[in-house]
Design a protein around this motif. Structure first.
Motif, PDB file in Angstrom:
ATOM      1  N   UNK A 106      80.893 -14.427 -48.868  1.00  0.00           N
ATOM      2  CA  UNK A 106      80.954 -13.337 -49.826  1.00  0.00           C
ATOM      3  C   UNK A 106      81.388 -14.124 -51.064  1.00  0.00           C
ATOM      4  N   UNK A 107      82.241 -14.808 -51.114  1.00  0.00           N
ATOM      5  CA  UNK A 107      82.659 -15.502 -52.545  1.00  0.00           C
ATOM      6  C   UNK A 107      81.613 -16.158 -53.159  1.00  0.00           C
ATOM      7  N   UNK A 108      80.543 -16.919 -52.085  1.00  0.00           N
ATOM      8  CA  UNK A 108      79.479 -17.547 -52.619  1.00  0.00           C
ATOM      9  C   UNK A 108      78.212 -16.636 -53.268  1.00  0.00           C
ATOM     10  N   UNK A 109      78.075 -15.568 -52.444  1.00  0.00           N
ATOM     11  CA  UNK A 109      77.115 -14.586 -53.111  1.00  0.00           C
ATOM     12  C   UNK A 109      77.543 -14.044 -54.204  1.00  0.00           C
ATOM     13  N   UNK A 110      78.925 -13.752 -54.502  1.00  0.00           N
ATOM     14  CA  UNK A 110      79.141 -13.346 -55.838  1.00  0.00           C
ATOM     15  C   UNK A 110      78.800 -14.385 -56.920  1.00  0.00           C
ATOM     16  N   UNK A 111      79.460 -15.562 -56.576  1.00  0.00           N
ATOM     17  CA  UNK A 111      79.047 -16.740 -57.442  1.00  0.00           C
ATOM     18  C   UNK A 111      77.860 -17.030 -58.032  1.00  0.00           C
ATOM     19  N   UNK A 112      76.882 -16.708 -56.966  1.00  0.00           N
ATOM     20  CA  UNK A 112      75.325 -17.195 -57.165  1.00  0.00           C
ATOM     21  C   UNK A 112      74.711 -16.040 -57.608  1.00  0.00           C
ATOM     22  N   UNK A 113      75.052 -14.882 -57.085  1.00  0.00           N
ATOM     23  CA  UNK A 113      74.112 -13.659 -57.632  1.00  0.00           C
ATOM     24  C   UNK A 113      74.532 -12.665 -58.429  1.00  0.00           C
ATOM     25  N   UNK A 114      76.023 -12.236 -58.691  1.00  0.00           N
ATOM     26  CA  UNK A 114      76.298 -11.374 -59.161  1.00  0.00           C
ATOM     27  C   UNK A 114      77.345 -11.512 -60.262  1.00  0.00           C
ATOM     28  N   UNK A 115      77.843 -12.579 -60.336  1.00  0.00           N
ATOM     29  CA  UNK A 115      78.902 -13.009 -61.591  1.00  0.00           C
ATOM     30  C   UNK A 115      78.519 -12.774 -62.904  1.00  0.00           C
ATOM     31  N   UNK A 116      79.285 -12.845 -63.948  1.00  0.00           N
ATOM     32  CA  UNK A 116      78.876 -12.544 -64.962  1.00  0.00           C
ATOM     33  C   UNK A 116      78.038 -13.472 -65.764  1.00  0.00           C
ATOM     34  N   UNK A 117      78.149 -14.638 -65.324  1.00  0.00           N
ATOM     35  CA  UNK A 117      77.440 -15.751 -65.890  1.00  0.00           C
ATOM     36  C   UNK A 117      76.165 -15.759 -65.336  1.00  0.00           C
ATOM     37  N   UNK A 118      75.820 -15.630 -64.055  1.00  0.00           N
ATOM     38  CA  UNK A 118      74.528 -15.350 -63.679  1.00  0.00           C
ATOM     39  C   UNK A 118      73.754 -14.354 -63.916  1.00  0.00           C
ATOM     40  N   UNK A 119      74.328 -13.100 -64.375  1.00  0.00           N
ATOM     41  CA  UNK A 119      73.838 -12.070 -64.674  1.00  0.00           C
ATOM     42  C   UNK A 119      73.415 -12.123 -66.411  1.00  0.00           C
ATOM     43  N   UNK A 120      74.157 -12.847 -67.082  1.00  0.00           N
ATOM     44  CA  UNK A 120      73.716 -13.073 -68.238  1.00  0.00           C
ATOM     45  C   UNK A 120      72.748 -13.974 -68.493  1.00  0.00           C
TER      46      UNK A 120
END
Length: 365
Positions: A329-343
């Motif tokens: 769950x933590x990795x998915x947030x970091x790799x797919x949904x975090x602000x930096x990734x969406x940017x």
């Protein structure tokens, strides 16, 4: 319009067509008008600014305005955050790009024929209503798409799906899943608005209300049968009624929760999903749409909340699985949904689709 010269691009909050756009300093912790998701998207835009890849664009951030914008052109980018009718904006062909939370493709998420119930019937009715409401936008968009191809002007702007992110998620130290106090937690509304007595919704309910009532009833029965597990329930008056104190408490309890149950809202995709993911909770959800940031996500999907007791018991008695789901769950947030990734996703789409147009720099310096 007030221009924010300190930024490479201009950002405006646009409430609706009878109001003027409000200049938004994305580094201001208290924006002049706060949509529910501005905390998350401010950081998305900060990531865009930090990259120094694009400049000279006007970003309009609106909640659900899909009819008009203050201006149009190849320098205009639109973010639609709260349209739960899955509509295609009428102005899509007149701007550079449209990024939309919830998207433009609804899902039924159940089988009313094989599993008949009032909830599934109302879900089907809502799904059909969404299809009907979306017809004008779909026709308008595809007409302009056909016209551009016929005139040799190429394709018009695609509409890109983006995650909802969170409403207000504090940056807290990640707690080990085993040491968390609550086995499962839900805080939220069941009915967020009252309907008049002549409305069928006041008598039959809505898919959101029926789903959440069933989930809460099931959780209460689970706690009675298994008192050794800690279940925390907090029924609130509505999503938009949270105070800052509620937000602090919500974030702190979420970080202290092992399993986050994610019932549907008006749509299947909710901020709770991303809030739980960010904090490394094990996520149990209803149906989810196919999106680039959701396909393959480490969540447990159920067809009926009555399946929940067995799922909770199996999870809570399997520490290795819980730890594995927590890390995923933590990795998915970091790799797919975090602000930096969406940017980065936004920059990539602007680069790929519109690189080289005059007047806008889309290349790294």
């Amino acid at each position: 319009m007030t221009v924010i010269t300190a930024l490479a691009n201009q950002y405006y909050l646009y409430i609706r067509k009878d109001k003027k756009p409000i200049a938004w300093d994305i580094y201001d912790t208290k924006p002049p008008f706060e949509f529910s998701l501005t905390t998350y998207f401010a950081k998305v835009f900060q990531a865009i600014e930090k990259s120094s890849v694009i400049s000279g664009l006007v970003f309009y951030v609106t909640w659900n305005e899909i009819d008009e914008l203050p201006s149009y052109g190849q320098n205009v980018v639109v973010f639609v955050l709260g349209d739960e009718w899955y509509r295609i904006p009428k102005y899509a062909h007149k701007v550079r790009a449209v990024f939309k939370c919830v998207g433009t493709r609804s899902i039924l998420g159940c089988n009313p024929l094989l599993h008949p119930s009032l909830l599934n019937l109302l879900t089907l009715i809502q799904f059909l209503r969404i299809l009907v409401v979306g017809v004008p936008g779909w026709v308008n968009y595809h007409w302009h798409k056909f016209k551009n191809l016929a005139l040799g002007k190429g394709q018009i702007t695609p509409i890109y799906d983006i995650p909802l992110g969170y409403h207000n998620s504090k940056n807290l130290p990640i707690k080990n899943i085993e040491s968390r106090l609550y086995d499962t937690y839900f805080s939220g509304s069941v009915i967020h608005r009252e309907y008049p007595v002549w409305s069928l919704k006041s008598w039959l309910g809505t898919p959101k209300a029926l789903s959440r009532k069933l989930m809460i009833s099931t959780l209460n029965k689970f706690q009675q049968k298994h008192p050794q597990f800690k279940v925390e329930l907090s029924i609130t008056g509505g999503y938009h009624n949270r105070t800052s104190e509620d937000e602090r408490s919500y974030c702190e309890i979420m970080m202290d929760t092992k399993i986050c149950v994610v019932p549907r809202g008006t749509s299947f995709e909710t901020t709770r999903l991303f809030e739980g993911m960010k904090y490394g909770c094990v996520l149990v959800t209803e149906a989810l749409p196919s999106r680039w940031y959701l396909d393959g996500a480490p969540v447990i999907k159920i067809n009926d909340w009555q399946e929940l007791p067995g799922i909770l018991k199996n999870l809570l008695e399997n520490k290795e699985l819980m730890a594995e789901m927590h890390n995923k769950s933590l990795n998915w947030w970091h790799d797919k949904c975090s602000e930096a990734v969406v940017g980065k996703y936004v920059i990539g789409k602007l680069n790929r689709e519109f690189k080289g147009n005059l007047g806008v720099n889309l290349d790294p310096p």
